[in-house]
Design an enzyme around this catalytic site. Structure first.
Site, mmCIF file in Angstrom:
data_model
loop_
_atom_site.group_PDB
_atom_site.id
_atom_site.type_symbol
_atom_site.label_atom_id
_atom_site.label_comp_id
_atom_site.label_asym_id
_atom_site.label_seq_id
_atom_site.Cartn_x
_atom_site.Cartn_y
_atom_site.Cartn_z
ATOM 1 N N GLY A 130 0.803 -1.228 0.000
ATOM 2 C CA GLY A 130 0.000 0.000 0.000
ATOM 3 C C GLY A 130 0.831 1.271 0.000
ATOM 4 O O GLY A 130 1.838 1.388 -0.698
ATOM 5 N N ILE A 131 0.402 2.236 0.793
ATOM 6 C CA ILE A 131 1.031 3.561 0.816
ATOM 7 C C ILE A 131 2.483 3.470 1.305
ATOM 8 O O ILE A 131 3.383 4.113 0.739
ATOM 9 C CB ILE A 131 0.195 4.515 1.717
ATOM 10 C CG1 ILE A 131 -1.155 4.807 1.031
ATOM 11 C CG2 ILE A 131 0.948 5.803 1.999
ATOM 12 C CD1 ILE A 131 -2.168 5.553 1.903
ATOM 13 N N ASN B 99 3.483 5.217 9.266
ATOM 14 C CA ASN B 99 2.454 4.933 8.263
ATOM 15 C C ASN B 99 1.483 3.825 8.673
ATOM 16 O O ASN B 99 0.320 3.863 8.287
ATOM 17 C CB ASN B 99 3.160 4.547 6.954
ATOM 18 C CG ASN B 99 2.215 3.906 5.965
ATOM 19 O OD1 ASN B 99 1.367 4.569 5.372
ATOM 20 N ND2 ASN B 99 2.322 2.585 5.794
ATOM 21 N N TYR C 225 -11.625 4.685 14.317
ATOM 22 C CA TYR C 225 -10.638 5.055 13.289
ATOM 23 C C TYR C 225 -10.536 6.581 13.216
ATOM 24 O O TYR C 225 -9.439 7.154 13.260
ATOM 25 C CB TYR C 225 -11.053 4.470 11.936
ATOM 26 C CG TYR C 225 -10.076 4.749 10.813
ATOM 27 C CD1 TYR C 225 -8.863 4.066 10.751
ATOM 28 C CD2 TYR C 225 -10.357 5.690 9.827
ATOM 29 C CE1 TYR C 225 -7.956 4.323 9.720
ATOM 30 C CE2 TYR C 225 -9.463 5.955 8.803
ATOM 31 C CZ TYR C 225 -8.261 5.260 8.743
ATOM 32 O OH TYR C 225 -7.364 5.512 7.735
ATOM 33 N N LYS D 177 -7.260 8.908 14.277
ATOM 34 C CA LYS D 177 -6.575 9.723 13.272
ATOM 35 C C LYS D 177 -6.613 11.208 13.643
ATOM 36 O O LYS D 177 -5.699 11.966 13.323
ATOM 37 C CB LYS D 177 -7.193 9.493 11.887
ATOM 38 C CG LYS D 177 -6.936 8.082 11.341
ATOM 39 C CD LYS D 177 -5.458 7.843 11.106
ATOM 40 C CE LYS D 177 -5.168 6.527 10.430
ATOM 41 N NZ LYS D 177 -3.742 6.308 10.159
ATOM 42 N N ILE E 298 -7.586 6.389 -1.085
ATOM 43 C CA ILE E 298 -6.426 5.931 -1.861
ATOM 44 C C ILE E 298 -6.605 4.425 -2.080
ATOM 45 O O ILE E 298 -6.742 3.669 -1.102
ATOM 46 C CB ILE E 298 -5.096 6.184 -1.102
ATOM 47 C CG1 ILE E 298 -4.978 7.651 -0.627
ATOM 48 C CG2 ILE E 298 -3.904 5.750 -1.949
ATOM 49 C CD1 ILE E 298 -4.883 8.687 -1.709
ATOM 50 N N THR F 20 -5.810 1.031 -2.074
ATOM 51 C CA THR F 20 -4.781 0.107 -1.561
ATOM 52 C C THR F 20 -5.510 -1.147 -1.053
ATOM 53 O O THR F 20 -6.748 -1.158 -0.959
ATOM 54 C CB THR F 20 -4.026 0.721 -0.355
ATOM 55 O OG1 THR F 20 -4.955 0.819 0.744
ATOM 56 C CG2 THR F 20 -3.446 2.091 -0.671
HETATM 57 P P1 NAP Z 1 -2.682 -1.260 4.016
HETATM 58 O O1 NAP Z 1 -2.672 -1.537 2.552
HETATM 59 O O2 NAP Z 1 -3.608 -2.037 4.866
HETATM 60 O O3 NAP Z 1 -1.171 -1.407 4.564
HETATM 61 C C1 NAP Z 1 -0.913 -1.234 5.935
HETATM 62 C C2 NAP Z 1 0.259 -2.114 6.333
HETATM 63 O O4 NAP Z 1 0.458 -1.911 7.758
HETATM 64 C C3 NAP Z 1 0.009 -3.610 6.131
HETATM 65 O O5 NAP Z 1 1.151 -4.242 5.595
HETATM 66 C C4 NAP Z 1 -0.282 -4.090 7.544
HETATM 67 O O6 NAP Z 1 0.058 -5.457 7.763
HETATM 68 C C5 NAP Z 1 0.622 -3.193 8.352
HETATM 69 N N1 NAP Z 1 0.267 -3.171 9.774
HETATM 70 C C6 NAP Z 1 -0.940 -3.391 10.353
HETATM 71 N N2 NAP Z 1 -0.827 -3.360 11.678
HETATM 72 C C7 NAP Z 1 0.478 -3.106 11.970
HETATM 73 C C8 NAP Z 1 1.212 -2.960 13.163
HETATM 74 N N3 NAP Z 1 0.641 -3.117 14.365
HETATM 75 N N4 NAP Z 1 2.539 -2.683 13.076
HETATM 76 C C9 NAP Z 1 3.145 -2.576 11.874
HETATM 77 N N5 NAP Z 1 2.505 -2.715 10.712
HETATM 78 C C10 NAP Z 1 1.180 -2.976 10.754
HETATM 79 O O7 NAP Z 1 -3.030 0.265 4.311
HETATM 80 P P2 NAP Z 1 -2.796 1.617 3.453
HETATM 81 O O8 NAP Z 1 -4.050 1.932 2.740
HETATM 82 O O9 NAP Z 1 -1.517 1.542 2.716
HETATM 83 O O10 NAP Z 1 -2.704 2.656 4.657
HETATM 84 C C11 NAP Z 1 -1.480 3.158 5.156
HETATM 85 C C12 NAP Z 1 -1.797 4.294 6.124
HETATM 86 O O11 NAP Z 1 -2.561 5.302 5.438
HETATM 87 C C13 NAP Z 1 -2.669 3.862 7.316
HETATM 88 O O12 NAP Z 1 -2.278 4.553 8.477
HETATM 89 C C14 NAP Z 1 -4.066 4.309 6.904
HETATM 90 O O13 NAP Z 1 -4.910 4.549 7.996
HETATM 91 C C15 NAP Z 1 -3.733 5.601 6.167
HETATM 92 N N6 NAP Z 1 -4.807 6.008 5.263
HETATM 93 C C16 NAP Z 1 -5.135 5.242 4.167
HETATM 94 C C17 NAP Z 1 -6.170 5.675 3.350
HETATM 95 C C18 NAP Z 1 -6.588 4.900 2.127
HETATM 96 O O14 NAP Z 1 -7.572 5.313 1.478
HETATM 97 N N7 NAP Z 1 -5.901 3.813 1.764
HETATM 98 C C19 NAP Z 1 -6.861 6.854 3.645
HETATM 99 C C20 NAP Z 1 -6.499 7.566 4.760
HETATM 100 C C21 NAP Z 1 -5.463 7.149 5.564
HETATM 101 P P3 NAP Z 1 -1.113 -6.595 7.668
HETATM 102 O O15 NAP Z 1 -1.335 -6.791 6.209
HETATM 103 O O16 NAP Z 1 -0.529 -7.800 8.312
HETATM 104 O O17 NAP Z 1 -2.301 -6.052 8.375
#
Ligand code: NAP
Length: 265
Positions: free
Chosen positions: A17-18, A87, A158, A162, A193, A195
């Protein structure tokens, strides 16, 4: 191509993801990147795919002992860090049981989400500051969300976690400035985003295409964002181009937070 030349960077939740997009872009810009995650299998794979000056370590952001141990390894090996990207984050939908609304919230899910999204960032700032004090120009980037700026009734934990990240970022920014540390701290607020985080919410096949179209129709720019859109924002905040920027919140959301559509009265 050298906007982060030799900067030493740690990114949490970087297996996909991000976080993965940020790691890849930072390496292309000359950084040495330490990717961390709890998903070790994918973390090693992603790190090897990115190549260049990268390493992978297991780090559960909510576990203080993990931060303590990894800090020692990093200081021994690199002396100090220049950039920390906090992140890692979860929605809680897969990791905990609902309900998620304010009236019926399951408090176990509330605590789980805050433990990772908020405590994880607080620990990342705590150990980040310690590892960055020796840097001449350091930057902490906290990934909050557009949900940290507005209420989200069916993802209340959530949104609350945040919002707390958004506020903590400003305390860290001011603290570091008052201590005369060369450490800036800013938050990024992504929105919609595309992901793997969305997988549980948008289904698969035709249903997925339909869901994405539906989400995009509510976004002023008319499309969901790409992880690289967030990575470019992080690149600016990590680089010395933003040396006068601390305590800000940077929205990367296709205009969602700009206001409501002009359809109401
Ligand atoms: P993602 O695809 O779910 O990737 C998150 C990664 O973090 C995964 O590899 C996950 O592992 C890992 N993770 C989960 N719990 C963890 C922990 N306790 N310690 C270390 N790593 C951990 O998410 P993303 O969409 O890339 O999001 C990244 C950040 O952006 C997050 O903080 C999210 O809240 C924020 N965000 C995303 C969006 C969006 O639309 N995508 C919007 C706003 C904010 P597992 O696969 O094992 O769970």
């Amino acid at each position: 191509m050298d906007r982060l030349s030799n900067k030493k960077v740690l990114i949490t939740g970087a297996a996909r993801g991000i976080g993965e997009a940020i790691a890849k872009l930072f390496v292309e810009e000359g950084a040495i990147v330490i990717l961390t995650d709890i998903n070790d299998k994918l973390g090693y794979k992603t790190t090897s795919n990115i190549g260049g000056k990268t390493e992978y370590y297991h780090l559960d952001v909510a576990v203080e002992e993990d931060w303590e141990e990894l800090s020692k390894v990093i200081v021994d090996k690199y002396g100090h860090l220049d950039v920390v990207v906090n992140n890692a984050g979860i929605t809680g939908f897969l990791e905990a049981e609902g309900p998620f609304d304010p009236e019926n919230i399951n408090m176990d899910s509330w605590h789980k989400v805050h433990e990772i999204n908020l405590d994880g960032v607080a620990l990342g700032c705590k150990y980040g500051i310690k590892m960055m004090k020796a840097s001449k120009s350091a930057s902490i980037i906290n990934i909050s969300s557009r949900s940290g700026v507005v209420g989200i009734p069916f993802a209340t934990a959530y949104a609350s976690s945040k919002a707390a990240v958004r506020n903590h970022t400003k305390s860290v920014a001011l603290y570091c400035a008052e201590q005369d540390y060369s450490i800036r701290c800013n938050s990024i607020h992504p929105g919609a985003i595309l992901t793997p985080m969305w997988d549980a919410m948008i289904g698969t096949g035709e249903e997925r295409d339909k869901s994405i179209k539906g989400i995009a129709s509510d976004i002023p720019l008319g499309v969901m964002g790409d992880p690289l859109d967030v990575a470019y924002a992080a690149l600016y905040l990590a680089s010395d181009e933003s040396k006068y920027v601390t305590g800000i919140e940077l929205h990367v959301d296709g205009g969602i937070l700009a206001g409501s559509k002009a359809t109401g009265k």
